[in-house]
Design a protein around this motif. Structure first.
Motif, PDB file in Angstrom:
ATOM      1  N   ARG A  99       4.258  -2.522   3.741  1.00  0.00           N
ATOM      2  CA  ARG A  99       4.554  -1.178   4.243  1.00  0.00           C
ATOM      3  C   ARG A  99       5.618  -0.592   3.343  1.00  0.00           C
ATOM      4  O   ARG A  99       6.654  -1.219   3.105  1.00  0.00           O
ATOM      5  CB  ARG A  99       5.070  -1.227   5.676  1.00  0.00           C
ATOM      6  CG  ARG A  99       5.616   0.131   6.186  1.00  0.00           C
ATOM      7  CD  ARG A  99       6.454  -0.023   7.430  1.00  0.00           C
ATOM      8  NE  ARG A  99       7.608  -0.887   7.233  1.00  0.00           N
ATOM      9  CZ  ARG A  99       8.785  -0.486   6.747  1.00  0.00           C
ATOM     10  NH1 ARG A  99       8.960   0.780   6.383  1.00  0.00           N
ATOM     11  NH2 ARG A  99       9.781  -1.346   6.617  1.00  0.00           N
ATOM     12  N   THR A 110       0.538   1.656   3.584  1.00  0.00           N
ATOM     13  CA  THR A 110       0.391   0.351   4.215  1.00  0.00           C
ATOM     14  C   THR A 110      -0.861  -0.320   3.663  1.00  0.00           C
ATOM     15  O   THR A 110      -1.816   0.349   3.229  1.00  0.00           O
ATOM     16  CB  THR A 110       0.261   0.445   5.745  1.00  0.00           C
ATOM     17  OG1 THR A 110      -0.843   1.310   6.079  1.00  0.00           O
ATOM     18  CG2 THR A 110       1.530   0.997   6.371  1.00  0.00           C
ATOM     19  N   CYS A 111      -0.857  -1.650   3.692  1.00  0.00           N
ATOM     20  CA  CYS A 111      -2.069  -2.375   3.285  1.00  0.00           C
ATOM     21  C   CYS A 111      -2.089  -3.754   3.914  1.00  0.00           C
ATOM     22  O   CYS A 111      -1.056  -4.313   4.303  1.00  0.00           O
ATOM     23  CB  CYS A 111      -2.181  -2.483   1.770  1.00  0.00           C
ATOM     24  SG  CYS A 111      -1.003  -3.626   0.996  1.00  0.00           S
ATOM     25  N   HIS A 112      -3.289  -4.309   4.002  1.00  0.00           N
ATOM     26  CA  HIS A 112      -3.509  -5.685   4.438  1.00  0.00           C
ATOM     27  C   HIS A 112      -4.676  -6.238   3.636  1.00  0.00           C
ATOM     28  O   HIS A 112      -5.787  -5.686   3.684  1.00  0.00           O
ATOM     29  CB  HIS A 112      -3.827  -5.759   5.931  1.00  0.00           C
ATOM     30  CG  HIS A 112      -4.232  -7.136   6.384  1.00  0.00           C
ATOM     31  ND1 HIS A 112      -3.318  -8.118   6.666  1.00  0.00           N
ATOM     32  CD2 HIS A 112      -5.462  -7.692   6.559  1.00  0.00           C
ATOM     33  CE1 HIS A 112      -3.950  -9.219   7.022  1.00  0.00           C
ATOM     34  NE2 HIS A 112      -5.251  -8.989   6.961  1.00  0.00           N
ATOM     35  N   TRP A 149      -7.768  -3.621   3.198  1.00  0.00           N
ATOM     36  CA  TRP A 149      -7.675  -2.166   3.154  1.00  0.00           C
ATOM     37  C   TRP A 149      -6.265  -1.736   2.756  1.00  0.00           C
ATOM     38  O   TRP A 149      -5.303  -2.483   2.860  1.00  0.00           O
ATOM     39  CB  TRP A 149      -8.014  -1.571   4.524  1.00  0.00           C
ATOM     40  CG  TRP A 149      -7.220  -2.187   5.648  1.00  0.00           C
ATOM     41  CD1 TRP A 149      -7.590  -3.218   6.451  1.00  0.00           C
ATOM     42  CD2 TRP A 149      -5.880  -1.828   6.070  1.00  0.00           C
ATOM     43  NE1 TRP A 149      -6.587  -3.541   7.339  1.00  0.00           N
ATOM     44  CE2 TRP A 149      -5.537  -2.692   7.129  1.00  0.00           C
ATOM     45  CE3 TRP A 149      -4.961  -0.868   5.654  1.00  0.00           C
ATOM     46  CZ2 TRP A 149      -4.306  -2.614   7.772  1.00  0.00           C
ATOM     47  CZ3 TRP A 149      -3.727  -0.796   6.295  1.00  0.00           C
ATOM     48  CH2 TRP A 149      -3.423  -1.652   7.346  1.00  0.00           C
ATOM     49  N   ALA A 150      -6.184  -0.502   2.312  1.00  0.00           N
ATOM     50  CA  ALA A 150      -4.903   0.179   2.106  1.00  0.00           C
ATOM     51  C   ALA A 150      -5.031   1.575   2.677  1.00  0.00           C
ATOM     52  O   ALA A 150      -6.121   2.175   2.649  1.00  0.00           O
ATOM     53  CB  ALA A 150      -4.549   0.226   0.626  1.00  0.00           C
ATOM     54  N   GLU A 151      -3.928   2.125   3.187  1.00  0.00           N
ATOM     55  CA  GLU A 151      -3.935   3.481   3.745  1.00  0.00           C
ATOM     56  C   GLU A 151      -2.759   4.280   3.213  1.00  0.00           C
ATOM     57  O   GLU A 151      -1.638   3.771   3.123  1.00  0.00           O
ATOM     58  CB  GLU A 151      -3.860   3.440   5.281  1.00  0.00           C
ATOM     59  CG  GLU A 151      -5.139   2.967   5.939  1.00  0.00           C
ATOM     60  CD  GLU A 151      -5.091   3.095   7.458  1.00  0.00           C
ATOM     61  OE1 GLU A 151      -6.152   3.014   8.086  1.00  0.00           O
ATOM     62  OE2 GLU A 151      -3.970   3.265   8.009  1.00  0.00           O
ATOM     63  N   TYR A 152      -3.053   5.529   2.870  1.00  0.00           N
ATOM     64  CA  TYR A 152      -2.010   6.450   2.441  1.00  0.00           C
ATOM     65  C   TYR A 152      -2.521   7.873   2.594  1.00  0.00           C
ATOM     66  O   TYR A 152      -3.645   8.189   2.180  1.00  0.00           O
ATOM     67  CB  TYR A 152      -1.602   6.195   0.986  1.00  0.00           C
ATOM     68  CG  TYR A 152      -0.796   7.332   0.400  1.00  0.00           C
ATOM     69  CD1 TYR A 152       0.504   7.575   0.850  1.00  0.00           C
ATOM     70  CD2 TYR A 152      -1.343   8.184  -0.545  1.00  0.00           C
ATOM     71  CE1 TYR A 152       1.239   8.634   0.360  1.00  0.00           C
ATOM     72  CE2 TYR A 152      -0.612   9.241  -1.048  1.00  0.00           C
ATOM     73  CZ  TYR A 152       0.680   9.474  -0.596  1.00  0.00           C
ATOM     74  OH  TYR A 152       1.391  10.537  -1.076  1.00  0.00           O
ATOM     75  N   LYS A 155      -6.018   8.682   3.906  1.00  0.00           N
ATOM     76  CA  LYS A 155      -7.156   8.069   3.219  1.00  0.00           C
ATOM     77  C   LYS A 155      -7.080   6.554   3.374  1.00  0.00           C
ATOM     78  O   LYS A 155      -6.025   5.956   3.213  1.00  0.00           O
ATOM     79  CB  LYS A 155      -7.182   8.432   1.734  1.00  0.00           C
ATOM     80  CG  LYS A 155      -8.362   7.816   0.974  1.00  0.00           C
ATOM     81  CD  LYS A 155      -8.415   8.304  -0.461  1.00  0.00           C
ATOM     82  CE  LYS A 155      -9.526   7.628  -1.250  1.00  0.00           C
ATOM     83  NZ  LYS A 155     -10.858   7.866  -0.685  1.00  0.00           N
ATOM     84  N   ARG A 156      -8.222   5.955   3.672  1.00  0.00           N
ATOM     85  CA  ARG A 156      -8.318   4.500   3.805  1.00  0.00           C
ATOM     86  C   ARG A 156      -9.142   3.954   2.640  1.00  0.00           C
ATOM     87  O   ARG A 156     -10.278   4.386   2.403  1.00  0.00           O
ATOM     88  CB  ARG A 156      -8.959   4.117   5.132  1.00  0.00           C
ATOM     89  CG  ARG A 156      -8.924   2.617   5.436  1.00  0.00           C
ATOM     90  CD  ARG A 156      -9.469   2.368   6.828  1.00  0.00           C
ATOM     91  NE  ARG A 156      -9.574   0.962   7.157  1.00  0.00           N
ATOM     92  CZ  ARG A 156      -8.652   0.265   7.823  1.00  0.00           C
ATOM     93  NH1 ARG A 156      -7.536   0.860   8.205  1.00  0.00           N
ATOM     94  NH2 ARG A 156      -8.839  -1.012   8.103  1.00  0.00           N
ATOM     95  N   TYR A 157      -8.549   3.026   1.906  1.00  0.00           N
ATOM     96  CA  TYR A 157      -9.210   2.383   0.775  1.00  0.00           C
ATOM     97  C   TYR A 157      -9.734   1.031   1.257  1.00  0.00           C
ATOM     98  O   TYR A 157      -8.960   0.121   1.544  1.00  0.00           O
ATOM     99  CB  TYR A 157      -8.230   2.190  -0.377  1.00  0.00           C
ATOM    100  CG  TYR A 157      -7.619   3.470  -0.896  1.00  0.00           C
ATOM    101  CD1 TYR A 157      -8.151   4.128  -2.003  1.00  0.00           C
ATOM    102  CD2 TYR A 157      -6.501   4.038  -0.277  1.00  0.00           C
ATOM    103  CE1 TYR A 157      -7.583   5.302  -2.496  1.00  0.00           C
ATOM    104  CE2 TYR A 157      -5.932   5.214  -0.745  1.00  0.00           C
ATOM    105  CZ  TYR A 157      -6.479   5.833  -1.847  1.00  0.00           C
ATOM    106  OH  TYR A 157      -5.918   6.995  -2.322  1.00  0.00           O
ATOM    107  N   GLU A 158     -11.040   0.905   1.355  1.00  0.00           N
ATOM    108  CA  GLU A 158     -11.659  -0.317   1.863  1.00  0.00           C
ATOM    109  C   GLU A 158     -12.081  -1.226   0.713  1.00  0.00           C
ATOM    110  O   GLU A 158     -12.554  -0.753  -0.325  1.00  0.00           O
ATOM    111  CB  GLU A 158     -12.887   0.018   2.717  1.00  0.00           C
ATOM    112  CG  GLU A 158     -12.591   0.803   3.988  1.00  0.00           C
ATOM    113  CD  GLU A 158     -12.107  -0.087   5.121  1.00  0.00           C
ATOM    114  OE1 GLU A 158     -11.986  -1.320   4.913  1.00  0.00           O
ATOM    115  OE2 GLU A 158     -11.843   0.452   6.205  1.00  0.00           O
TER     116      GLU A 158
END
Length: 311
Positions: A99, A110-112, A149-152, A155-158
């Motif tokens: 984060r 954020t990302c996981h 995924w990452a989010e910013y 937008k969600r990057y899968e």
């Protein structure tokens, strides 16, 4: 760290992760360079040739980040008001959680991610410098399966484990004040086989061994010396976004490289300087395995970089 005879201010440690597919990439770095530590996050958009990197810095960390001395054991956790960064081991893989507040324009990143199915082989090398007590101990793990995924900014990057890749650059060492390195890597599918490579040079004494290698279905095939032919004017000006070539002393890695984007950054405060050009693009050419098998590579997404440091 307790066995290192050089001054503690010279110790450099980092974990760098690259997670990517054909459309976008996420870069995550946690490093402790003694006089400073850094947490870095990058989002790279290949389709639109855009990138954003944010790298908060703290002074005089001197090993307090607690990066483990082995890549096989030991987790990494960093927490501050604006950054939570966690790199943890799971069976045959790693979990990455980040984060970062105020990543850009007051918005949070954020990302996981889970990096799983670690390949059978990886590149591990201890490179000595000419200066006694100075060295770089490094592991490059290519071709990890990546999911998450990452989010910013809404937008969600899968990332899909069926196709997407993770790379780890795990580095610990005692570095000279002034140096240059070249590094490149790529991974993908060629005719149903998992193919990857790691290439690099530029610092230390590599007469005994290079870090250059090809990975084929999880097995490593060693290469001799590889040269990055970056377009330049002969007077120190490089044209990073023009086409490159790569040549090798054993003729087993011969590539053309068509850049997409230069993730460039330069910090220069006289005594400390880091001039970085990490260029993403497409490799096309041939790689030859130990048994003579020729792997034809076409439009293979990867990166190559040139970094100059005074640190």
């Amino acid at each position: 760290r307790n066995d290192i005879k050089a001054k503690k201010i010279r110790i450099k440690e980092w974990d760098y992760y690259l997670i990517h597919n054909e459309e976008y990439a996420i870069c995550l770095t946690l490093d402790d360079n003694a006089y400073m530590s850094m947490e870095s996050v990058s989002i790279i958009d290949f389709k639109n040739a855009k990138e954003k990197t944010v790298s908060p810095i703290q002074a005089m960390s001197m090993g307090k980040i607690g990066l483990p001395p082995s890549s096989k054991t030991g987790d990494v956790t960093y927490t501050s008001k604006d950054v939570d960064m966690s790199f943890k081991h799971i069976p045959n893989g790693r979990v990455l959680d980040v984060r970062m507040n105020n990543f850009h324009e007051g918005k949070t990143f954020t990302c996981h991610f889970e990096l799983i199915d670690e390949p059978q082989d990886s590149m591990v090398i201890a490179t000595p410098f000419d200066k006694p007590g100075y060295f770089y101990y490094n592991q490059k793990i290519n071709c990890n399966t990546a999911k998450g995924w990452a989010e910013y900014d809404g937008k969600r990057y899968e990332f899909n484990p069926a196709t997407d890749i993770g790379v780890l650059d795990w580095g610990r060492g005692v570095w000279t004040y002034k140096n240059v390195w070249y590094w490149g890597a790529g991974c993908g599918n060629v005719d149903g086989h998992e193919v990857g490579f790691n290439i690099g040079y530029g610092f230390g004494d590599t007469s005994a061994a290079s870090e250059n290698c090809i990975f084929y279905d999880g097995k490593m095939h060693k290469l001799d010396q590889v040269t990055f032919n970056i377009p330049n004017d002969g007077n120190g000006i490089y044209y990073y976004t023009k086409p490159w070539t790569f040549t090798s002393s054993d003729s087993r890695f011969e590539m053309d490289f068509m850049p997409i984007i230069d993730r460039a950054s330069c910090t220069d405060v006289k005594l400390i300087k880091s001039d970085q050009h990490q260029v993403f693009g497409y490799f096309t050419g041939k790689a030859i395995l130990d048994d003579g098998t020729v792997i034809e590579i076409k439009d293979f997404l990867g990166f190559a970089e040139k970094v100059e440091n005074k640190w």
